[in-house]
Design an enzyme around this catalytic site. Structure first.
Site, short mmCIF file in Angstrom:
data_model
loop_
_atom_site.label_atom_id
_atom_site.label_comp_id
_atom_site.label_asym_id
_atom_site.label_seq_id
_atom_site.Cartn_x
_atom_site.Cartn_y
_atom_site.Cartn_z
N LEU A 17 0.82 -1.21 0.00
CA LEU A 17 0.00 0.00 0.00
C LEU A 17 0.85 1.26 0.00
O LEU A 17 0.36 2.34 -0.31
CB LEU A 17 -0.93 0.00 1.22
CG LEU A 17 -1.92 -1.16 1.31
CD1 LEU A 17 -2.65 -1.13 2.65
CD2 LEU A 17 -2.92 -1.10 0.17
N GLY A 18 2.12 1.12 0.34
CA GLY A 18 3.01 2.28 0.39
C GLY A 18 4.13 2.03 1.37
O GLY A 18 4.32 0.92 1.87
N GLY A 20 5.86 3.50 4.98
CA GLY A 20 5.72 4.36 6.14
C GLY A 20 7.07 4.95 6.50
O GLY A 20 8.06 4.80 5.77
N MET A 22 9.08 4.03 8.74
CA MET A 22 10.08 3.04 9.13
C MET A 22 10.04 1.77 8.30
O MET A 22 10.89 0.91 8.48
CB MET A 22 9.90 2.68 10.61
CG MET A 22 10.24 3.82 11.55
SD MET A 22 10.05 3.35 13.30
CE MET A 22 8.27 3.39 13.44
N VAL A 25 4.16 -0.69 4.15
CA VAL A 25 2.79 -0.95 4.59
C VAL A 25 2.19 -1.91 3.57
O VAL A 25 2.13 -1.60 2.37
CB VAL A 25 1.96 0.34 4.69
CG1 VAL A 25 0.55 0.01 5.18
CG2 VAL A 25 2.63 1.35 5.62
N ASP A 137 0.72 14.46 15.89
CA ASP A 137 1.15 14.57 14.49
C ASP A 137 -0.06 14.62 13.56
O ASP A 137 -0.13 13.92 12.55
CB ASP A 137 2.05 13.40 14.11
CG ASP A 137 2.84 13.66 12.81
OD1 ASP A 137 3.01 14.84 12.45
OD2 ASP A 137 3.27 12.69 12.17
#
Length: 312
Positions: A17-18, A20, A22, A25, A137
Site C-alpha cells: 500500500l506504500g 511508512g 520506518m 505498509v 502529528d
C-alpha cells in the site's frame, strides 16, 4: 522488504500500500477471520543502535495507543507481532484515500465538506483526549477518508500516553508545517497541541495553502512569531467568520486556544452556519458582578409595625 505472497505471522501479504516512516505498509489478509487488513512493518533494530531502539519503542507505542481507541473516526488496530526480525502492526484497512492525496490533486472541498471532515477529526480527537492520548502529528496524511466519506485518524506512532515516560519534554517530534509552538520548543504538550495542528489543517482546507511554508527553521520562526494571513484574505469562498476560529485554534499560547476539541467544533459549526458563537465566560466579570450588585441593591424596607386594635 518481504515480497507480496509471503507471510508475517498468520497474515498473508497480498500487495503493498506504500511506505511508512520506518518500513513498508502491506495489503494483508487475516485467514482466520477472513478480513482484509493493512500491515505496517519495521525492522527490529540492533540493541546497540539507541536511536533505532527508540524508534521501535515508538512503533510499539503506536499499537499500544491506538489499540485502546475503538471509535468510528479512528483507524482500528487489531494486533502487534514480531516475525523474523520484522515488527508489525495489523490495522483496519480503510477503503479510501488520505486527505493528503486529495489535497495533492488540488481537489478543493466545499464548505459543508470541510466542516464534515473537521467534525470527524475533532470527534475522534475528543475521544482520544478523554482517554489520555495526544496524537502529536495531526496532518492530512494521517486522516483517511472511506468511500462513504467518513474521516478516520491514523498513525498514533508518536502519540503521548499520560502513563508513559517514553516521550519527555525536550524531544521535538512531529511534521514541521503542522507543529505547535510548544512542540518546536521541546516543551511538554497536551491535547491543545492537537487543537493547533487541527487549526493548521482547517486553514489548508479553506485556502489550499498551509499557513507557514519553508524549511524547518523558517516555519519554526513563523510559528513562534508570525500570525498567518486570514483565510478569507486568500480565498473568497472562506467565510470571514472562520478567520477568528482559525486564529483561536492556532494561538501561540496553548491557554489562548480552544480548551478542547468539542469547543473547537462548536465554534466551527457556529461560524460556518452564520451564527454568532456563544460568548466564553469572563471569569473576572463573574467574580466582580455579585459584589457590584450587592453594592447597589436597595436596602429592604423595614417591616411595618403592627397596628393596635381599634387604632385610627
Amino acid at each position: 522488504m518481504i515480497e507480496p505472497g509471503g507471510k508475517l505471522g498468520k497474515y498473508e501479504l497480498r500487495g503493498t500500500l506504500g511506505r511508512g516512516a520506518m518500513g513498508v505498509v502491506y495489503d494483508g489478509w487475516d485467514p482466520i477471520i477472513g478480513r482484509r487488513v493493512a500491515i505496517k512493518t519495521a525492522r527490529t533494530p540492533d540493541a546497540s543502535d539507541t536511536e533505532a531502539v527508540e524508534e521501535m519503542a515508538r512503533f510499539k507505542r503506536e499499537a499500544q495507543a491506538a489499540g485502546r481507541l475503538t471509535h468510528p473516526n479512528i483507524v482500528g488496530v487489531y494486533d502487534y507481532g514480531e516475525d523474523n526480525g520484522v515488527a508489525y502492526i495489523v490495522m483496519e484497512f480503510v477503503d479510501g484515500p488520505s486527505l493528503k492525496s486529495l489535497i495533492e490533486k488540488q481537489e478543493r472541498m466545499a464548505l459543508p465538506q470541510i466542516v464534515k471532515v473537521m467534525e470527524d477529526l475533532l470527534t475522534g480527537l475528543a475521544f482520544s483526549h478523554a482517554r489520555g492520548i495526544v496524537h502529536r502529528d495531526i496532518k492530512p496524511a494521517n486522516l483517511m477518508l472511506t468511500t462513504d466519506g467518513i474521516g478516520k485518524i491514523a498513525d498514533f506512532g508518536i502519540a503521548r500516553i499520560e502513563s508513559s515516560s517514553m516521550t519527555q519534554a525536550g524531544t521535538v517530534m512531529g511534521t514541521p508545517a503542522y507543529m505547535s509552538p510548544e512542540q518546536f520548543m521541546g516543551q511538554t504538550v497536551d491535547a491543545r497541541t492537537d487543537i493547533y495542528s487541527s487549526g493548521v489543517l482547517l486553514y489548508q482546507l479553506l485556502t489550499g495553502e498551509r499557513p507557514f511554508e519553508g524549511g524547518m527553521t523558517a516555519i519554526m520562526h513563523k510559528a513562534l512569531h508570525t500570525d498567518p494571513t486570514p483565510p478569507s484574505t486568500l480565498s473568497v469562498t472562506s467565510p470571514r467568520a472562520l478567520d477568528a476560529v482559525v486564529a483561536k485554534a492556532m494561538a501561540k499560547r496553548p491557554e489562548e486556544r480552544y480548551p478542547n476539541a468539542e469547543a473547537f467544533l462548536a465554534a466551527l459549526k457556529a461560524a460556518a452556519s452564520g451564527q454568532a458563537p456563544a460568548p466564553e465566560p469572563d471569569e473576572e466579570a463573574t467574580m466582580v458582578a455579585p459584589r457590584a450588585a450587592a453594592a447597589v441593591a436597595p436596602k429592604p424596607a423595614a417591616p411595618a409595625r403592627p397596628t393596635a386594635p381599634g387604632a385610627a
